[in-house]
Design an enzyme around this catalytic site. Structure first.
Site, PDB file in Angstrom:
ATOM      1  N   ASP A  78       0.831  -1.196   0.000  1.00 24.91           N
ATOM      2  CA  ASP A  78       0.000   0.000   0.000  1.00 24.91           C
ATOM      3  C   ASP A  78       0.875   1.260   0.000  1.00 24.91           C
ATOM      4  O   ASP A  78       2.065   1.215   0.301  1.00 24.91           O
ATOM      5  CB  ASP A  78      -0.895  -0.021   1.240  1.00 24.91           C
ATOM      6  CG  ASP A  78      -2.181   0.774   1.065  1.00 24.91           C
ATOM      7  OD1 ASP A  78      -2.318   1.470   0.035  1.00 24.91           O
ATOM      8  OD2 ASP A  78      -3.051   0.688   1.950  1.00 24.91           O
ATOM      9  N   ASP A  87      -8.882   3.803  -3.063  1.00 31.03           N
ATOM     10  CA  ASP A  87      -9.978   4.076  -2.131  1.00 31.03           C
ATOM     11  C   ASP A  87     -11.158   4.725  -2.844  1.00 31.03           C
ATOM     12  O   ASP A  87     -11.152   5.929  -3.132  1.00 31.03           O
ATOM     13  CB  ASP A  87      -9.487   4.983  -1.004  1.00 31.03           C
ATOM     14  CG  ASP A  87      -8.387   4.332  -0.183  1.00 31.03           C
ATOM     15  OD1 ASP A  87      -8.206   3.111  -0.312  1.00 31.03           O
ATOM     16  OD2 ASP A  87      -7.708   5.045   0.576  1.00 31.03           O
ATOM     17  N   GLU A 125       2.674   7.021  -2.575  1.00 31.76           N
ATOM     18  CA  GLU A 125       2.367   8.160  -3.448  1.00 31.76           C
ATOM     19  C   GLU A 125       2.861   9.489  -2.870  1.00 31.76           C
ATOM     20  O   GLU A 125       3.403  10.317  -3.607  1.00 31.76           O
ATOM     21  CB  GLU A 125       0.854   8.264  -3.670  1.00 31.76           C
ATOM     22  CG  GLU A 125       0.219   7.028  -4.271  1.00 31.76           C
ATOM     23  CD  GLU A 125      -0.320   6.082  -3.207  1.00 31.76           C
ATOM     24  OE1 GLU A 125      -0.860   5.028  -3.565  1.00 31.76           O
ATOM     25  OE2 GLU A 125      -0.201   6.416  -1.999  1.00 31.76           O
TER      26      GLU A 125
END
Length: 771
Positions: free
Chosen positions: A413, A479, A416
């Protein structure tokens, strides 16, 4: 980035110069270099000042031409994308009219006449052109320097790709900044930014810059696509197709093909969800509940709270909720499950690894030598510096211990929000590292899994990406909210990512933020199980189906078993991903580039070559979709629909538009409770509208990737012939929509609700009198 004030003027504080003529053209091994002043040279005094723009042309792979535009050549910045560079044979000619470099069918032609012009040509036509004021070097009053290029777009030319973008599939009219961000699925930001686009005009463009690239796609200059970078040089590659599939094949030959994935990964993944409360008893109840309801489960995923709060990441199980991790994992694996764990590249201050990483110099630092920290996501968190080889080994060693415990893969995960006010171990430019960081992060984890588990057994579940990261699959959509609108956003993002070189893609069934109502959850199940990878995951609520309603259980069972029966076909589509760079989930325009009705389609897709999927984005079940030319067949019912035309239907929760292409031979497996089985044993070849004179070869892959069996299916008039080679046993042929047959050699025929079923008794079947 916009530089102009309308068509005629530059914006205040922006100063651009453009090449105006070829001063000279020189050739070298496989290269053509042109020096182009920005004003006409009329006497020797004009030779005493610049700028002079250098344009260097090369061909790293056949029918791909690189164009590097340079102002000052002394700029040394890294990192660089890792390209699969195997220089192609080229032809170069220079005369008074033009300088030309040709690679296969593709040529770049730099005009030496009165008007500056760079043409890209193939197949006897001009693909696109960089005109008289398109190429530019630009200074601004705040001291910045840019290189810009503009390429012409025809009236009917459309642009696709640029990563996983959640807005309209066609990028014309959009401003796209290639800059990774954690922005969800409802904005112009993206987790997976890729400086590559393809067009329906026969070519694609890859900007070879790992940092910020700004694209103005028919937005600043509405008949051009513009791209620019800050710095003294910019390189881009033009990639000739002419079809979208060929463009993707050549682009992934340059930047890397997706890896082959373990077949167990195509089964259903179930997660604990994110902020929900869970322990071993909760996990066990989920697994038991799935088994009791005959819901095949392949992978169980533990999200963030497998570790103690504020310790992310320390890679240690929280002993309060998981007192016996090795024993728990052993018990799960005895039930045939694979195990996935959530990780990220950030180290919270409370984690014991923070002090260790700080002491060893493994964390990103500010220019003054302090460890870079902030409180967003985890208090006092720092970022691992993956440019340091020792830091990569240190990070991987923590995961290695978990693999020893029985973990099979990781959800990689984040990656970014990488800061730019930092200093890297290897001196990398922070602007160029912002996007590229995810490449090093996912490569580190994927390489460890490949080393420990072997080739084709490594898989991550990644969120962030850039060009080349397709080599470390799989990627999921991030998400999204639990709404039908977000379901549409996800599909647009996945199709866009597939047109950016990524072979596999997934998303959170039911959405991530919020709790879906039962209707949305059931509609999303069909979409999720007809994606390359399928995961039940949410934020603050569980995603086990019985918490929604009993019908959700039935719908999940139906579509999970459907996907598992389709594994011989799905693994064939996956083979195209890792051998050719073609996405398993394809925008309609990729498969039907000559059908103008497919240009903007973004609510449906092709799963592999032969299955059309149109997810239902409404509770009522109403759906409209486009059917290309030919007579297509509903897989679930056997009903037919003739295209080209739009269709409007209403579907129950146990149905979805799933159409088979005319002329297809669809291999369907005999097992529906697991993804890894002998696909050739008992396989059914479903034959759809095979035309007279057709010859179709159908390969049945083994779970290990090799070909287990091959079938040659042909039709001459009313005779269908099937010849099997390889290890196929107990195979059969379903002639869909066939009403009757006259005779069968090598087998026996029986009626079937969708046609005639022929059971093979020999390696060759001959069915006569097909009607």
């Amino acid at each position: 980035m916009k530089f102009t004030d309308g068509y005629w003027l530059m914006r205040e504080g922006v100063h651009a110069v453009h090449p105006v003529e070829v001063l000279d053209a020189t050739t070298g091994p496989g290269s053509l270099t042109v020096h182009a002043p920005v004003k006409r040279i009329q006497h020797r005094g004009d030779l005493l000042e610049g700028p002079v723009v250098t344009i260097a042309c090369t061909s790293p792979v056949p029918e791909v031409i690189g164009v590097k535009i340079t102002h000052f050549a002394g700029e040394a910045r890294r990192p660089e994308f890792e390209l699969q560079d195997r220089p192609a044979e080229v032809e170069i000619s220079v005369d008074d009219e033009a300088a030309v470099l040709t690679s296969g069918e593709l040529s770049v032609r730099i005009d030496r006449g009165d008007q500056w012009r760079v043409d890209f040509l193939a197949d006897g036509r001009t693909l696109t052109t960089s005109g008289s004021t398109a190429m530019a070097v630009i200074d601004t009053d705040d001291g910045k320097h840019y290189v810009r290029e503009q390429l012409d777009l025809g009236v009917d030319h459309h642009v696709y790709g640029l990563g996983e973008r959640f807005g309209p599939l066609v990028k014309n009219g959009q401003v796209v900044d290639v800059w990774n961000a954690d922005g969800g699925t409802a904005s112009e930001q993206a987790y997976k930014n890729v400086p590559f686009f393809l067009t329906n005009a026969g070519y694609g463009i890859f900007v070879n810059h790992p940092g910020h690239v700004s694209f103005e796609v028919a937005s600043e200059a509405v008949s051009r696509v513009q791209f620019s970078v800050e710095g003294q040089s910019m390189e881009y590659f033009i990639i000739y197709g002419p079809t979208p599939k060929e463009i993707l094949r050549k682009y992934t030959a340059l930047t890397g093909r997706p890896a082959r994935l373990p077949v167990w990964s195509y089964g259903l993944w179930l997660s604990t969800s994110f902020t929900t409360s869970y322990d071993e008893a909760t996990v066990t109840s989920f697994i038991d509940g799935m088994a009791e309801r005959d819901l095949p489960l392949s992978v169980f995923h533990f999200d963030c709270f497998w570790m103690r709060e504020f310790n992310w990441c320390d890679f240690e199980w929280d002993p309060r909720t998981f007192p016996d991790p090795p024993g728990m994992l052993r018990r799960m694996k005895e039930r045939g499950l694979k195990i996935s764990l959530w990780i990220n590249p950030y180290i919270a201050q409370r984690s014991p690894l923070f002090a260790d990483g700080q002491a060893r110099g493994y964390l990103l630092k500010r220019p003054n030598g302090d460890v870079w920290q902030w409180d967003l996501w985890q208090p006092g968190m720092a970022v691992v510096d993956f440019t340091n080889p020792e830091a990569r080994e240190w990070y991987a060693s923590k995961l290695d211990a978990l693999l020893d415990m029985g973990v099979d893969c990781f959800k990689t995960d984040f990656g970014e929000r990488i800061p730019t006010d930092v200093v890297y171990f290897d001196g990398s430019d922070p602007e160029r590292m912002h996007n590229y960081y995810t490449y090093l992060y996912n490569q580190t984890v994927f390489d460890l899994l490949r080393k420990r588990r072997g080739e084709a057994e490594a898989i991550v579940f990644a969120r962030s990406a850039t060009a080349g990261t397709q080599q470390f699959p799989v990627h999921w959509g991030g998400d999204c909210e639990s709404t039908f609108k977000a379901m549409g956003e996800c599909l647009r993002g996945g199709l866009s990512l597939g047109m950016s070189g990524f072979g596999y893609w997934s998303h959170d069934i039911g959405g991530f933020e919020g709790t879906p109502d039962a209707a949305l959850f059931k509609r999303w199940i069909a979409f999720g199980l007809l994606s390359s990878h399928s995961r039940l995951h949410g934020s603050h609520s569980y995603r086990v189906p019985w918490l929604f309603d009993e019908e959700s259980v039935d719908v999940l069972r139906l579509f999970t078993k459907l996907k598992l029966r389709l594994m011989p076909y799905i693994t064939g589509a996956a083979r195209q991903a890792y051998t050719e760079g073609l996405p398993m989930m394809r925008a309609m325009v990729v498969e039907f580039p000559d059908d103008p009705a497919c240009t903007h389609l973004e609510r449906q897709y092709m799963l592999g070559d032969d299955l059309l999927v149109a997810p239902v984005f409404s509770e009522s079940g109403e759906v409209s979709y486009y059917v290309p030319e030919g007579t297509w067949t509903h897989y679930l019912t056997g009903e037919q629909v003739a295209g080209p035309r739009w269709v409007r239907e209403r579907h129950g929760f146990d149905s979805v538009p799933l159409l088979v292409r005319p002329g297809a031979v669809l291999p369907v497996g005999a097992v529906d409770d697991r993804p890894d089985y002998d696909y050739a044993d008992g396989v059914t070849l479903r034959v759809y509208e095979l035309p007279d004179g057709a010859h179709v070869a159908t390969e049945i892959p083994a779970p290990t990737g090799e070909t287990a069996a091959t079938f040659m299916i042909s039709r001459e008039a009313d005779v269908v012939r099937v010849e099997a080679t390889g290890a196929a046993t107990g195979w059969q042929v379903l002639l869909v929509r066939v009403r009757s047959v006259g005779s069968v050699e090598g087998g026996t025929a029986t009626e079937h609700e969708q046609g005639v079923l022929v059971q093979a008794a020999e390696d060759t079947l001959v069915v006569r009198g097909v009607a």
